[in-house]
Write a protein that holds these residues in place. Sequence first.
Motif, mmCIF file in Angstrom:
data_model
loop_
_atom_site.group_PDB
_atom_site.id
_atom_site.type_symbol
_atom_site.label_atom_id
_atom_site.label_comp_id
_atom_site.label_asym_id
_atom_site.label_seq_id
_atom_site.Cartn_x
_atom_site.Cartn_y
_atom_site.Cartn_z
ATOM 1 N N ALA A 66 17.172 -3.878 -32.317
ATOM 2 C CA ALA A 66 15.842 -3.901 -33.030
ATOM 3 C C ALA A 66 16.193 -3.932 -34.583
ATOM 4 C CB ALA A 66 15.267 -2.145 -33.561
ATOM 5 N N GLU A 67 17.395 -4.098 -35.064
ATOM 6 C CA GLU A 67 17.847 -3.591 -36.661
ATOM 7 C C GLU A 67 17.967 -5.491 -37.259
ATOM 8 O OE1 GLU A 67 20.868 -2.384 -37.326
ATOM 9 O OE2 GLU A 67 20.478 -0.237 -37.619
ATOM 10 N N ARG A 68 18.117 -6.515 -35.671
ATOM 11 C CA ARG A 68 18.220 -7.394 -36.253
ATOM 12 C C ARG A 68 16.685 -8.378 -35.669
ATOM 13 N NH1 ARG A 68 22.565 -11.383 -32.538
ATOM 14 N NH2 ARG A 68 23.930 -10.679 -34.138
ATOM 15 N N ILE A 69 15.654 -8.382 -35.540
ATOM 16 C CA ILE A 69 15.332 -8.211 -34.992
ATOM 17 C C ILE A 69 13.645 -8.663 -36.367
ATOM 18 C CG2 ILE A 69 12.569 -7.897 -33.782
ATOM 19 C CD1 ILE A 69 13.917 -7.477 -31.426
ATOM 20 N N ALA A 70 14.038 -6.919 -36.619
ATOM 21 C CA ALA A 70 13.546 -6.497 -37.863
ATOM 22 C C ALA A 70 13.793 -7.573 -39.046
ATOM 23 C CB ALA A 70 13.593 -5.662 -38.266
ATOM 24 N N ARG A 71 14.947 -8.502 -39.038
ATOM 25 C CA ARG A 71 15.467 -9.070 -40.120
ATOM 26 C C ARG A 71 15.333 -10.372 -40.616
ATOM 27 N NH1 ARG A 71 20.299 -5.888 -39.691
ATOM 28 N NH2 ARG A 71 21.101 -8.690 -38.486
ATOM 29 N N GLN A 72 14.837 -10.840 -38.897
ATOM 30 C CA GLN A 72 14.924 -12.486 -38.686
ATOM 31 C C GLN A 72 13.870 -12.314 -37.982
ATOM 32 O OE1 GLN A 72 18.257 -13.750 -36.212
ATOM 33 N NE2 GLN A 72 19.491 -12.808 -37.639
ATOM 34 N N HIS A 73 13.151 -11.857 -37.080
ATOM 35 C CA HIS A 73 11.667 -11.770 -36.560
ATOM 36 C C HIS A 73 10.468 -10.506 -37.243
ATOM 37 C CE1 HIS A 73 13.019 -15.123 -34.331
ATOM 38 N NE2 HIS A 73 14.358 -14.502 -34.035
ATOM 39 N N PRO A 74 10.119 -10.737 -38.035
ATOM 40 C CA PRO A 74 9.784 -9.235 -38.648
ATOM 41 C C PRO A 74 7.823 -9.505 -38.439
ATOM 42 C CG PRO A 74 9.708 -10.915 -41.003
ATOM 43 C CD PRO A 74 10.277 -11.611 -39.431
ATOM 44 N N GLY A 75 8.030 -9.887 -37.626
ATOM 45 C CA GLY A 75 6.492 -9.917 -36.215
ATOM 46 C C GLY A 75 6.485 -9.554 -35.384
ATOM 47 N N TRP A 76 8.047 -8.823 -35.008
ATOM 48 C CA TRP A 76 7.968 -8.183 -33.638
ATOM 49 C C TRP A 76 8.611 -6.446 -34.547
ATOM 50 C CZ3 TRP A 76 7.519 -10.419 -28.941
ATOM 51 C CH2 TRP A 76 7.133 -11.215 -28.826
ATOM 52 N N LYS A 77 8.336 -5.796 -33.188
ATOM 53 C CA LYS A 77 9.162 -4.320 -32.811
ATOM 54 C C LYS A 77 10.049 -4.134 -32.043
ATOM 55 C CE LYS A 77 5.160 -2.131 -31.980
ATOM 56 N NZ LYS A 77 4.227 -0.204 -32.310
ATOM 57 N N VAL A 78 10.456 -2.992 -32.099
ATOM 58 C CA VAL A 78 11.302 -2.557 -30.134
ATOM 59 C C VAL A 78 10.879 -1.093 -30.128
ATOM 60 C CG1 VAL A 78 13.513 -2.534 -29.225
ATOM 61 C CG2 VAL A 78 12.797 -4.124 -30.409
ATOM 62 N N VAL A 79 10.444 -1.537 -28.569
ATOM 63 C CA VAL A 79 10.031 0.573 -28.169
ATOM 64 C C VAL A 79 11.487 0.434 -27.232
ATOM 65 C CG1 VAL A 79 8.998 1.647 -27.599
ATOM 66 C CG2 VAL A 79 7.709 0.395 -28.740
ATOM 67 N N ASN A 80 12.065 1.225 -27.514
ATOM 68 C CA ASN A 80 13.080 1.555 -26.490
ATOM 69 C C ASN A 80 12.605 2.588 -25.217
ATOM 70 O OD1 ASN A 80 15.514 2.013 -24.419
ATOM 71 N ND2 ASN A 80 16.713 2.356 -26.115
ATOM 72 N N ALA A 81 11.975 2.374 -23.733
ATOM 73 C CA ALA A 81 11.880 3.689 -23.344
ATOM 74 C C ALA A 81 12.809 4.246 -22.301
ATOM 75 C CB ALA A 81 10.071 2.667 -22.723
ATOM 76 N N SER A 82 14.107 3.376 -22.238
ATOM 77 C CA SER A 82 15.092 3.777 -21.616
ATOM 78 C C SER A 82 15.781 5.217 -20.873
ATOM 79 C CB SER A 82 16.345 3.119 -21.424
ATOM 80 O OG SER A 82 16.094 1.521 -21.973
ATOM 81 N N VAL A 83 15.364 5.422 -20.395
ATOM 82 C CA VAL A 83 15.229 7.496 -19.245
ATOM 83 C C VAL A 83 17.483 6.819 -19.100
ATOM 84 C CG1 VAL A 83 15.135 9.286 -17.987
ATOM 85 C CG2 VAL A 83 13.835 7.390 -19.338
ATOM 86 N N SER A 84 18.119 7.560 -19.177
ATOM 87 C CA SER A 84 19.558 8.527 -18.571
ATOM 88 C C SER A 84 18.989 8.193 -17.264
ATOM 89 C CB SER A 84 20.505 8.824 -19.257
ATOM 90 O OG SER A 84 20.249 8.380 -20.766
ATOM 91 N N GLY A 85 20.286 7.983 -16.932
ATOM 92 C CA GLY A 85 19.755 8.101 -14.972
ATOM 93 C C GLY A 85 18.586 8.166 -14.048
ATOM 94 N N GLU A 86 17.704 6.746 -15.126
ATOM 95 C CA GLU A 86 16.554 6.479 -13.912
ATOM 96 C C GLU A 86 16.578 5.115 -13.093
ATOM 97 O OE1 GLU A 86 13.739 6.256 -14.217
ATOM 98 O OE2 GLU A 86 12.397 5.451 -16.011
#
Length: 226
Positions: A72-92
């Motif tokens: 997400a940090e890299r995307i914010a720097r290199q592709h500012p028109g994008w964002k990341v949502v992490n919907a990962s769940v441990s044990g999924e």
Amino acid sequence: MSARYLANRTGLQWAIGWLLAAMLVALAVPVQAQSARAKPAPAPARTVLVMGDSLSAAYGLPARQGWVALTAERIARQHPGWKVVNASVSGETTAGGRSRIARELQRHRPALVVIALGANDGLRGLPLAQMKANLEAMVRAAKGSGARVLLLGMRLPPNYGRAYAQGFEEVYRQVARQHEVPLLPFLLEPIALNRDAFQSDNLHPTAAVQPRLRDHVWTALGPMLR
């Protein structure tokens, strides 16, 4: 002409000039306001939605140190028109991801979905046919919403049996091929053979190697952001 007449005339001219100036200012304000309203709003950021398990949820680490947050940090720097949502769940498992994806798609309206599930299916020895059906359902749901899909694969250690381990790996290839989505075959490939890359449970990567996972995923994800 008398001095009084000249004075009155000068005062009248000044008053008229002041009145005209005030009218011009009054007329200019709505125009400026209208121009401000007419200025187009910036386009909303496009979303990368990550649906994963503990490997993507930064298990045992501060969330900011995980490969998803680093991405997400890299995307914010290199592709500012994008964002990341992490919907990962441990044990999924893939079944859990399948049950959640419609809600996550509706909530976040992603342009790109990263599916990084299956490791817990394999560790529990769950039926591969069901795992495949779950992954396919997730891919269809994501594509049906208009999102593109990146599939991150996993591999099992040999102690799970050669036939099961090979069939497990083949599931990802079949899903990617049949549904025409990009596949990164093995999320942990850069670190899999390095015992020091894992926490004491021998399953979850340490903070030190998360940048390597980010860079590995980036080889497939980066081109999809262009």
